[in-house]
Design a protein around this motif. Structure first.
Motif, PDB file in Angstrom:
ATOM      1  N   UNK A  10      -2.221  16.269  -6.040  1.00 48.83           N
ATOM      2  CA  UNK A  10      -3.270  17.010  -6.749  1.00 48.83           C
ATOM      3  C   UNK A  10      -4.633  16.802  -6.107  1.00 48.83           C
ATOM      4  N   UNK A  11      -4.937  15.557  -5.735  1.00 44.25           N
ATOM      5  CA  UNK A  11      -6.252  15.303  -5.141  1.00 44.25           C
ATOM      6  C   UNK A  11      -6.394  16.017  -3.803  1.00 44.25           C
ATOM      7  N   UNK A  12      -5.312  16.070  -3.018  1.00 47.07           N
ATOM      8  CA  UNK A  12      -5.373  16.745  -1.727  1.00 47.07           C
ATOM      9  C   UNK A  12      -5.526  18.255  -1.895  1.00 47.07           C
ATOM     10  N   UNK A  13      -4.786  18.839  -2.837  1.00 49.73           N
ATOM     11  CA  UNK A  13      -4.867  20.288  -3.004  1.00 49.73           C
ATOM     12  C   UNK A  13      -6.231  20.708  -3.554  1.00 49.73           C
ATOM     13  N   UNK A  14      -6.826  19.857  -4.377  1.00 50.39           N
ATOM     14  CA  UNK A  14      -8.199  20.153  -4.818  1.00 50.39           C
ATOM     15  C   UNK A  14      -9.135  20.206  -3.621  1.00 50.39           C
ATOM     16  N   UNK A  15      -8.984  19.238  -2.712  1.00 53.93           N
ATOM     17  CA  UNK A  15      -9.856  19.206  -1.536  1.00 53.93           C
ATOM     18  C   UNK A  15      -9.599  20.393  -0.607  1.00 53.93           C
TER      19      UNK A  15
ATOM     20  N   UNK B  92       0.830  -1.210   0.000  1.00 53.25           N
ATOM     21  CA  UNK B  92       0.000   0.000   0.000  1.00 53.25           C
ATOM     22  C   UNK B  92       0.866   1.262   0.000  1.00 53.25           C
ATOM     23  N   UNK B  93       0.370   2.261  -0.688  1.00 48.13           N
ATOM     24  CA  UNK B  93       0.957   3.594  -0.653  1.00 48.13           C
ATOM     25  C   UNK B  93      -0.094   4.510  -0.035  1.00 48.13           C
ATOM     26  N   UNK B  94       0.310   5.320   0.923  1.00 48.21           N
ATOM     27  CA  UNK B  94      -0.646   6.234   1.558  1.00 48.21           C
ATOM     28  C   UNK B  94      -0.094   7.655   1.544  1.00 48.21           C
ATOM     29  N   UNK B  95      -1.009   8.594   1.478  1.00 46.71           N
ATOM     30  CA  UNK B  95      -0.619  10.005   1.434  1.00 46.71           C
ATOM     31  C   UNK B  95      -1.467  10.775   2.433  1.00 46.71           C
ATOM     32  N   UNK B  96      -0.846  11.769   3.084  1.00 45.57           N
ATOM     33  CA  UNK B  96      -1.566  12.564   4.080  1.00 45.57           C
ATOM     34  C   UNK B  96      -1.143  14.015   4.003  1.00 45.57           C
ATOM     35  N   UNK B  97      -2.058  14.883   4.364  1.00 48.09           N
ATOM     36  CA  UNK B  97      -1.768  16.320   4.440  1.00 48.09           C
ATOM     37  C   UNK B  97      -2.629  16.930   5.531  1.00 48.09           C
ATOM     38  N   UNK B  98      -2.185  18.059   6.078  1.00 43.99           N
ATOM     39  CA  UNK B  98      -2.960  18.747   7.110  1.00 43.99           C
ATOM     40  C   UNK B  98      -2.772  20.253   6.960  1.00 43.99           C
TER      41      UNK B  98
ATOM     42  N   UNK C  89      -7.060  17.148   8.699  1.00 43.00           N
ATOM     43  CA  UNK C  89      -6.181  16.408   7.800  1.00 43.00           C
ATOM     44  C   UNK C  89      -6.991  15.598   6.788  1.00 43.00           C
ATOM     45  N   UNK C  90      -6.301  15.210   5.719  1.00 44.45           N
ATOM     46  CA  UNK C  90      -6.861  14.386   4.657  1.00 44.45           C
ATOM     47  C   UNK C  90      -5.902  13.225   4.431  1.00 44.45           C
ATOM     48  N   UNK C  91      -6.432  12.049   4.166  1.00 37.97           N
ATOM     49  CA  UNK C  91      -5.590  10.887   3.872  1.00 37.97           C
ATOM     50  C   UNK C  91      -6.135  10.150   2.652  1.00 37.97           C
ATOM     51  N   UNK C  92      -5.237   9.508   1.932  1.00 35.51           N
ATOM     52  CA  UNK C  92      -5.601   8.707   0.769  1.00 35.51           C
ATOM     53  C   UNK C  92      -4.791   7.424   0.795  1.00 35.51           C
TER      54      UNK C  92
END
Length: 392
Positions: A215-220, A29-35, A86-89
């Motif tokens: 890109x998906x995080x910055x859109x959100x 799995x690859x996961x990405x997070x931002x806050x 925060x957001x996670x994918x």
């Protein structure tokens, strides 16, 4: 008088990075997070977590912390403090590779009317079928996937002889055979797309998931904050490709696209280029790194009682761009999967004969839906024969 809009810091990091290696990294799995914490708040959060749950680590790492009760308590404290910020994918790497197969082998051939096929979820049917065959350790599926991965790394059809003209070690099942026939029949069109990737230099990280995750995080985030100041971990693909985001600098306008019944943002507003920092020295990146590390265990947490509370916290913050399999997409008892099976066979037959893949395709979909009773009877009959053979 217009009010001054201050940029909001968005800190981003990943877990499970393996670049273009989707099959052999040992990390499924690859996961990405931002806050969106201010840097001072992130620094204070790290200090408070360390003070309340002392651990002997120069830098906090989720995979180490999850091994002990105290470490898990520290992570719980961090996630609770971050609630709503925060957001996670999460990406299943094998399934992501299967999705890329449709994107780079089918899309070049179908692009003049690709929306028709995406609206019918043909891409999800192909990806889920290939993934399920790989999970079942089907030699043909593993061979196709491995060759496709090599092809996307080198952009040289010689590295994918099964897809572009060689022979399988064993006879593929019918659907894998349809994929191979399609690829061979339209190999000239696919090769043209490959040459375009080579000329642009975009092929270096073509399988990597980092750029699409950012890109998906910055859109959100742009739905919450009008102006973003983006700092990412020192990721090679993001550094190499971050200039792709420069068009979002000073973009206060809103723009959306309608995709499969959903309204999706396609622009966001950045104060400047993406900046880079290390989790060892930047508290915002360290916090994002912790969240990404916990997000990476969500797919397996149901079998680990001690991890389930952490996973449940992250699940509430997953965005809609997670990529993982959905077995319902290949359920032949439903209405969608049988139609897509018939369409794949039709596309393979056109490839065999060198015909236009798109001519009258709407009518083919109508005919496929009308033939559902006959299709189901054929499948049931095939299953009965296989069952009788097993009994003998």
């Amino acid at each position: 008088m217009t009010s001054l809009v201050l940029p909001r810091l968005i800190s981003c990091d990943e877990s499970g990075f393996s670049g273009n290696d989707m099959l052999g990294s040992g990390q499924p799995y690859f996961s990405y997070a931002s806050h969106d914490l201010h840097l001072e708040d992130a620094e204070e959060l790290i200090r408070a977590a360390r003070a309340r749950f002392p651990v002997q680590m120069p830098e906090l790492k989720a995979w180490k912390l999850m091994r002990s009760p105290r470490g898990r308590d520290l992570l719980t404290f961090v996630l609770d403090a971050l609630e709503g910020h925060y957001i996670a994918t999460i990406y299943d790497k094998k399934f992501s590779l299967a999705c890329k197969l449709f994107e780079y082998l089918y899309e070049p051939v179908l692009q003049r009317n690709n929306r028709l096929f995406y609206d019918k979820n043909l891409h999800l049917f192909v990806a889920n079928y290939l993934y399920m065959q790989m999970q079942a350790a089907g030699a043909s599926a593993e061979q196709v996937a491995a060759e496709f991965e090599r092809f996307m790394r080198t952009l040289d059809p010689v590295d994918a002889p099964t897809l572009f003209g060689g022979a399988l070690r064993e006879n593929p099942d019918p659907l894998l055979g349809q994929i191979i026939r399609f690829t061979r029949g339209y190999n000239v069109v696919i090769a043209s797309e490959t040459r375009a990737l080579q000329r642009s230099g975009a092929g270096k990280w073509v399988l990597d998931l980092s750029i699409s995750a950012v890109a998906s995080h910055l859109r959100d985030w742009s739905d919450r904050h009008k102006l973003l100041d983006v700092v990412c971990d020192e990721s090679k693909p993001i550094k190499d490709l971050s200039n792709a985001f420069d068009g979002m600098i000073n973009r206060p306008d809103d723009a959306f696209i309608e995709m499969r019944g959903k309204r999706r943002r396609i622009v966001w507003n950045m104060v400047g280029p993406v900046r880079f920092a290390s989790s060892a020295t930047h508290a915002g990146i360290q916090v994002a790194d912790l969240v990404a590390g916990v997000a990476g265990i969500v797919p397996i947490a149901t079998s680990r009682d001690e991890l389930r509370p952490l996973a449940e916290r992250v699940v509430r913050h997953l965005n809609e761009e997670c990529i993982w399999p959905d077995v319902e997409r290949i359920d032949l008892n439903g209405e969608e999967a049988p139609v897509n099976w018939v369409i794949l066979e039709g596309l393979a037959s056109r490839a065999d004969e060198g015909l236009d893949p798109l001519a009258g395709m709407e009518l083919m979909y109508d005919a496929a839906r009308a033939s559902l009773p006959e299709f189901r009877q054929r499948i049931v009959g095939r299953a009965d024969v296989q069952h009788q053979g097993a009994d003998r």
